[in-house]
Design a protein around this motif. Structure first.
Motif, PDB file in Angstrom:
ATOM      1  N   VAL A  51     -26.461 -41.493  13.710  1.00 22.94           N
ATOM      2  CA  VAL A  51     -26.230 -42.152  14.994  1.00 22.94           C
ATOM      3  C   VAL A  51     -27.204 -41.670  16.063  1.00 22.94           C
ATOM      4  N   LYS A  52     -27.612 -40.405  16.007  1.00 18.25           N
ATOM      5  CA  LYS A  52     -28.527 -39.900  17.039  1.00 18.25           C
ATOM      6  C   LYS A  52     -29.866 -40.624  17.016  1.00 18.25           C
ATOM      7  N   THR A  53     -30.221 -41.215  15.877  1.00 15.32           N
ATOM      8  CA  THR A  53     -31.501 -41.912  15.779  1.00 15.32           C
ATOM      9  C   THR A  53     -31.553 -43.105  16.721  1.00 15.32           C
ATOM     10  N   ASN A  54     -30.468 -43.841  16.784  1.00 20.65           N
ATOM     11  CA  ASN A  54     -30.371 -44.986  17.697  1.00 20.65           C
ATOM     12  C   ASN A  54     -28.898 -45.356  17.806  1.00 20.65           C
ATOM     13  N   TYR A  55     -28.302 -45.034  18.958  1.00 21.67           N
ATOM     14  CA  TYR A  55     -26.865 -45.256  19.108  1.00 21.67           C
ATOM     15  C   TYR A  55     -26.513 -46.604  19.717  1.00 21.67           C
ATOM     16  N   LEU A  56     -27.422 -47.555  19.679  1.00 20.09           N
ATOM     17  CA  LEU A  56     -27.155 -48.886  20.199  1.00 20.09           C
ATOM     18  C   LEU A  56     -25.898 -49.462  19.536  1.00 20.09           C
ATOM     19  N   CYS A 295     -26.794 -39.433   1.651  1.00 22.91           N
ATOM     20  CA  CYS A 295     -27.985 -39.245   2.482  1.00 22.91           C
ATOM     21  C   CYS A 295     -27.703 -39.791   3.871  1.00 22.91           C
ATOM     22  N   GLU A 296     -28.535 -39.388   4.826  1.00 21.85           N
ATOM     23  CA  GLU A 296     -28.334 -39.737   6.230  1.00 21.85           C
ATOM     24  C   GLU A 296     -29.578 -40.369   6.836  1.00 21.85           C
ATOM     25  N   PRO A 297     -30.001 -41.526   6.345  1.00 20.04           N
ATOM     26  CA  PRO A 297     -31.200 -42.149   6.916  1.00 20.04           C
ATOM     27  C   PRO A 297     -30.944 -42.670   8.323  1.00 20.04           C
ATOM     28  N   GLY A 298     -31.875 -42.436   9.175  1.00 24.97           N
ATOM     29  CA  GLY A 298     -31.820 -42.998  10.523  1.00 24.97           C
ATOM     30  C   GLY A 298     -33.114 -43.732  10.783  1.00 24.97           C
ATOM     31  N   ARG A 299     -34.197 -42.943  10.937  1.00 25.76           N
ATOM     32  CA  ARG A 299     -35.516 -43.532  11.172  1.00 25.76           C
ATOM     33  C   ARG A 299     -35.861 -44.555  10.098  1.00 25.76           C
ATOM     34  N   TRP A 300     -35.572 -44.237   8.839  1.00 27.91           N
ATOM     35  CA  TRP A 300     -35.969 -45.127   7.743  1.00 27.91           C
ATOM     36  C   TRP A 300     -35.315 -46.502   7.891  1.00 27.91           C
ATOM     37  N   LEU A 301     -34.109 -46.543   8.456  1.00 28.31           N
ATOM     38  CA  LEU A 301     -33.405 -47.815   8.607  1.00 28.31           C
ATOM     39  C   LEU A 301     -33.844 -48.588   9.839  1.00 28.31           C
ATOM     40  N   VAL A 302     -34.091 -47.892  10.949  1.00 29.62           N
ATOM     41  CA  VAL A 302     -34.257 -48.616  12.215  1.00 29.62           C
ATOM     42  C   VAL A 302     -35.657 -48.576  12.811  1.00 29.62           C
ATOM     43  N   ALA A 394     -36.570 -45.703  16.314  1.00 29.06           N
ATOM     44  CA  ALA A 394     -36.027 -44.355  16.153  1.00 29.06           C
ATOM     45  C   ALA A 394     -36.320 -43.494  17.377  1.00 29.06           C
ATOM     46  N   TYR A 395     -35.282 -42.868  17.897  1.00 33.73           N
ATOM     47  CA  TYR A 395     -35.395 -41.899  18.991  1.00 33.73           C
ATOM     48  C   TYR A 395     -36.045 -42.486  20.237  1.00 33.73           C
ATOM     49  N   SER A 396     -35.773 -43.766  20.479  1.00 38.97           N
ATOM     50  CA  SER A 396     -36.259 -44.393  21.706  1.00 38.97           C
ATOM     51  C   SER A 396     -35.131 -44.520  22.712  1.00 38.97           C
ATOM     52  N   LEU A 397     -34.033 -45.143  22.309  1.00 44.49           N
ATOM     53  CA  LEU A 397     -32.953 -45.389  23.256  1.00 44.49           C
ATOM     54  C   LEU A 397     -32.269 -44.091  23.680  1.00 44.49           C
TER      55      LEU A 397
END
Length: 463
Positions: A51-56, A295-302, A394-397
């Motif tokens: 969620v920290k990658t993008n919590y939109l 696994c915990e993908p964030g950047r890879w997904l968004v 990733a890590y913008s919002l």
């Protein structure tokens, strides 16, 4: 002009720049590709979206509807995940700091906590005892080895030192890890059922990542024989091809200062279609039969799912540099100034085939607000032209800020539908929390300073 560029330019006629664009088809495609790879493995798998990658909220709801779990690292992220309808049993609570209030909420909702601080054990044991039921927990383990490399030996030395000093979790094979496991084992109401490791971010060196995961799996195998684990979570950090991070150390900087030409290492490509089956095989060799691979993908997904549309506001041609200055800067693209390079495309019209080397910056009165020190762009690019920065999902919002300028809007494209899913911040928003007790509608008495740890924890986590 491509259809993609044409649609982005059309959005700029209806929304003030800068703004982010979320392409739902790209998000869905990434999620489908990940599901396809996991579906080939020999064991059960679980995806926890970071969620920290993008919590939109729009993204959270879309991924929750696919049956994904969520990885959260704060109380308000937990609230966001629950509000987005993630199944509480499919939420994991990670991170180095978890307040008593946050831990209580996790136990109340049935969210599994991955222990990353010794103090968490006693709090969780008390909460579980008060609830009158056992509580499952995980433990975070650090492999102590770097997962990235470079031809620059000074970078390699820094990476090795950083891996040993990692403040997250406990080092594999260490006496401290054994002590923490012992404390969990001695807690009557806690059940150790998961091992967790998050190795880094934007990892592209597959072999190094597998070596590090192997050290974690060695520990997991021992814990499995003792406790009967249900899950091994290898975290995320899967590198994406759309961005490039500098992997150089002080030796490269010194060499460049003396007039040398630093070596540009080829950027490896991390292929999850190779990585995840290799992890599956390592788990089988370690005797982790029947244990779920998570696994915990964030950047890879968004990452690829969002782009930033911004506009050139100034062109400066100086003796030593040619600058294009955009209206979107470090405040909406927080990686600017860190050396991370994103793809950049001029859009909105037909440009000259002649290119020049430009330095590209944002609008902030801040010397590190730089998107690229040297990038080839059309020679006739100038004020009023639109620029698209790719891979901004990733890590913008979450890391955006209102330093000098306000945060940007997000527009979601889902087929033919166009929806404003995050409005642009205004100056009024910036000062909304200022002088709250001057507002007659607010509480009449300001909070007083407290020194007791429990009071500090309670006051610091009010939302």
């Amino acid at each position: 002009m491509s259809a993609d560029h044409e649609r982005l330019a059309g959005l700029a006629e209806r929304h003030a720049t800068p703004f982010h664009v979320l392409d739902c088809s790209r998000l869905d495609d990434a999620a489908n590709r990940l599901a396809d790879v996991l579906g080939t493995l020999s064991r059960e798998t679980r995806v926890y979206y970071s969620v920290k990658t993008n919590y939109l909220p729009f993204i959270l709801r879309r991924l929750a509807a696919r049956g994904m779990g969520a990885d959260v690292v704060s109380g308000y992220e937990m609230d966001a995940a629950l509000s987005a309808q993630f199944n509480p049993a499919d939420i994991v609570f990670n991170g180095p700091v978890k307040t008593e209030e946050e831990l209580a909420a996790a136990v109340r909702h049935g969210v599994r906590v991955h222990i990353d601080g010794r103090q968490e054990i006693a709090v969780l044991e008390q909460l579980a005892a008060e609830a009158g039921r056992p509580v499952e927990v995980g433990i975070r383990i650090s492999p102590g080895v770097p997962v990235s490399t470079s031809s620059d030996p000074s970078y390699r030395a820094q990476a090795a030192a950083a891996a040993l000093r990692n403040r997250f979790g406990w080092p594999a094979g260490s006496a401290e890890l054994a002590r923490i496991v012992g404390l969990i084992a001695d807690s009557p109401h806690l059940r150790l059922t998961a091992v967790h490791a998050h190795l880094s971010s934007q990892i592209v060196h597959e072999e190094l990542m597998l070596q590090a995961i192997g050290r974690v799996l060695d520990e997991a195998a021992q814990l499995h024989r003792r406790f009967g684990l249900r899950e091994v979570n290898i975290g995320g950090g899967f590198g994406v091809p759309g961005i490039r991070r500098p992997r150089t150390g002080p030796l490269t900087a010194l060499w460049a200062q003396q007039g040398g030409t630093p070596v540009q290492d080829e950027e490896p490509f991390l292929d999850i279609a190779r990585l995840l089956p290799a992890v599956d095989e390592l788990m089988e060799r370690a005797g982790l039969d029947g244990v779920t691979l998570a696994c915990e993908p964030g950047r890879w997904l968004v990452s690829d799912a969002m782009s930033l549309v911004t506009r050139v506001v100034s062109r400066k041609e100086l003796p030593e540099a040619r600058w294009l200055i955009l209206d979107g800067g470090n405040n909406v693209a927080p990686w600017a100034g860190s050396g991370e390079v994103h793809r950049m495309e001029p859009i909105g019209r037909t440009y000259s085939s002649r290119t020049s080397t430009w330095s590209v910056s944002g609008p902030l009165c801040y010397e590190n607000d730089i998107h690229a020190s040297a990038v080839d762009l059309p020679d006739d690019t100038g004020p009023g032209d639109l620029m698209c920065l790719r891979d901004t999902g990733a890590y913008s919002l979450g890391r955006s800020n209102n330093f000098i300028r306000t945060r940007a809007a997000v527009v979601a494209l889902d087929g033919d539908a166009e929806t404003l899913v995050w409005r642009a911040e205004t100056g009024t928003d910036v000062f909304l929390l200022a002088d709250p007790w001057a507002n007659p509608a607010a509480e009449s008495t300001p909070p007083t300073a407290v020194s007791a740890p429990s009071a500090v924890i309670a006051a610091g986590t009010e939302r």
